[in-house]
Design a protein around this motif. Structure first.
Motif, PDB file in Angstrom:
ATOM      1  N   ARG A   1       0.827  -1.218   0.000  1.00 15.63           N
ATOM      2  CA  ARG A   1       0.000   0.000   0.000  1.00 15.63           C
ATOM      3  C   ARG A   1       0.856   1.261   0.000  1.00 15.63           C
ATOM      4  N   ALA A   2       1.859   1.323   0.845  1.00 18.68           N
ATOM      5  CA  ALA A   2       2.674   2.540   0.943  1.00 18.68           C
ATOM      6  C   ALA A   2       3.462   2.804  -0.331  1.00 18.68           C
ATOM      7  N   LEU A   3       3.753   1.758  -1.076  1.00 17.08           N
ATOM      8  CA  LEU A   3       4.452   1.926  -2.345  1.00 17.08           C
ATOM      9  C   LEU A   3       3.499   2.460  -3.414  1.00 17.08           C
ATOM     10  N   VAL A  60       5.904   5.677   0.193  1.00 11.22           N
ATOM     11  CA  VAL A  60       7.284   5.240  -0.015  1.00 11.22           C
ATOM     12  C   VAL A  60       7.637   5.521  -1.468  1.00 11.22           C
ATOM     13  N   HIS A  61       8.726   6.235  -1.697  1.00  9.77           N
ATOM     14  CA  HIS A  61       9.116   6.580  -3.059  1.00  9.77           C
ATOM     15  C   HIS A  61      10.637   6.678  -3.145  1.00  9.77           C
ATOM     16  N   SER A  62      11.121   6.829  -4.354  1.00  6.46           N
ATOM     17  CA  SER A  62      12.565   6.869  -4.605  1.00  6.46           C
ATOM     18  C   SER A  62      12.931   8.138  -5.352  1.00  6.46           C
ATOM     19  N   GLY A  63      14.119   8.652  -5.060  1.00  2.00           N
ATOM     20  CA  GLY A  63      14.642   9.769  -5.828  1.00  2.00           C
ATOM     21  C   GLY A  63      15.367   9.320  -7.080  1.00  2.00           C
ATOM     22  N   LEU A  83      12.770  -0.332  -1.694  1.00  2.00           N
ATOM     23  CA  LEU A  83      11.437   0.277  -1.744  1.00  2.00           C
ATOM     24  C   LEU A  83      10.369  -0.682  -1.229  1.00  2.00           C
ATOM     25  N   PHE A  84      10.399  -1.921  -1.706  1.00  2.00           N
ATOM     26  CA  PHE A  84       9.400  -2.891  -1.253  1.00  2.00           C
ATOM     27  C   PHE A  84       9.570  -3.195   0.234  1.00  2.00           C
ATOM     28  N   GLU A  85      10.804  -3.247   0.693  1.00  2.95           N
ATOM     29  CA  GLU A  85      11.052  -3.487   2.126  1.00  2.95           C
ATOM     30  C   GLU A  85      10.513  -2.336   2.966  1.00  2.95           C
TER      31      GLU A  85
END
Length: 286
Positions: free
Chosen positions: A19-21, A26-29, A235-237
């Motif tokens: 859900r947070a992804l 949760v995100h990535s630069g 990210l998944f973690e």
């Protein structure tokens, strides 16, 4: 060097631990995930494995193993998105006279597809835990493999009645079925008595906690951006750590090695792959 403009077209299911992804918490630069909603998620598997329709996708582990054995350009990540109980997944009629797995010899069992992951786990459990000889069983399927070009073994036949597995089981046209919804059907019962206890004993003895769905990425993307697999794992973690439930699946190769090796062995033994693939062939280390 960061690649903030790298966008991955992504098809993954909606779980507590994703859900947070999916909502962007949760995100990535270094990359962006462009989520494509597909329901049920197994409808993403065929276009991904045959046409590389997505950059990153959830995938049934048996579909992935068969795809890898068939030369599809995919890289598996040891990110577990779904687990199911094989012991509770096989059902029979209360009127069948089947008392347990040993009574299955010579019987016909229905399953959506022979290469369906739950079906593979069920067959492995029947053989290894209960001593059922798989060559004595017949399998009736509703559809073929997600991987184009695969041909089912000779003890597999395709249903042509247009009925569901539940309908065929209730009518006595098959003796048992895998992966059906038994809600509202008092004439159906689990084939393995006390399935929860049987699974706990099996897992304790073997160290195997069955895996159903994992994550795959296009090989071309992993090769062009070697940092991507590690970034995705993180990210998944991170998304998993934000899950409300404490029942969070373990990620990584080593925590899942026993299950990966078991499913690869079963795939070979059950005539799905021409050889037994190793865990290192199948999965990139995070």
């Amino acid at each position: 060097m960061p690649h903030p403009d790298l966008v991955l077209r992504t098809a993954i299911g909606n779980y507590d631990h994703t859900r947070a992804l999916k909502d962007g918490t949760v995100h990535s630069g270094r990359l962006q995930l462009a989520h494509v909603e597909i329901s049920p998620i197994h409808r993403a598997f065929r276009p991904m494995v045959n046409d590389l329709a997505f950059d990153l996708s959830e995938m049934a582990i048996v579909t992935y193993i068969l795809a890898k054995a068939s030369g599809r350009r995919l890289v598996g990540l040891p990110i577990v998105l779904m687990r199911n109980s094989p012991h509770a997944a096989i059902t029979c009629s209360v009127r069948s006279g089947i008392r347990g797995p040993q009574d299955l010899a010579g019987r016909t069992i229905g399953v959506r597809a022979y290469t369906q992951t739950t079906g593979l786990w069920v067959r492995g459990v029947l053989q290894e835990q209960f001593g059922v000889k798989l060559d004595t069983l017949r399998w009736l399927t509703l559809e073929g493999s997600h991987v184009d070009g695969y041909r089912d073994p000779s003890n597999v036949i395709r249903a042509d009645t247009g009925k569901s597995l539940v309908e065929m089981l209730l009518a006595g046209e098959i003796d048992a079925a895998v992966g059906i919804d038994t809600a509202g059907h008092p004439d159906l019962r689990p084939l393995i008595p006390d399935a929860e206890r049987a699974e706990a004993e099996w897992s304790q003895r073997t160290g195997v906690h069955p895996i159903n769905h994992i994550v795959v990425v296009k090989e071309a993307i992993a090769a062009a951006h070697p940092w991507v697999t590690g970034e995705l794992f993180q990210l998944f973690e991170a998304a998993k750590q934000r899950a409300a439930s404490n029942a969070r699946p373990a990620f990584g190769l080593e925590p899942n090695r026993a299950a990966i090796e078991a499913v690869a062995r079963y795939a070979f033994d059950q005539h799905i792959t021409p050889r037994r693939l190793t865990a290192r062939e199948l999965f990139a280390a995070p």
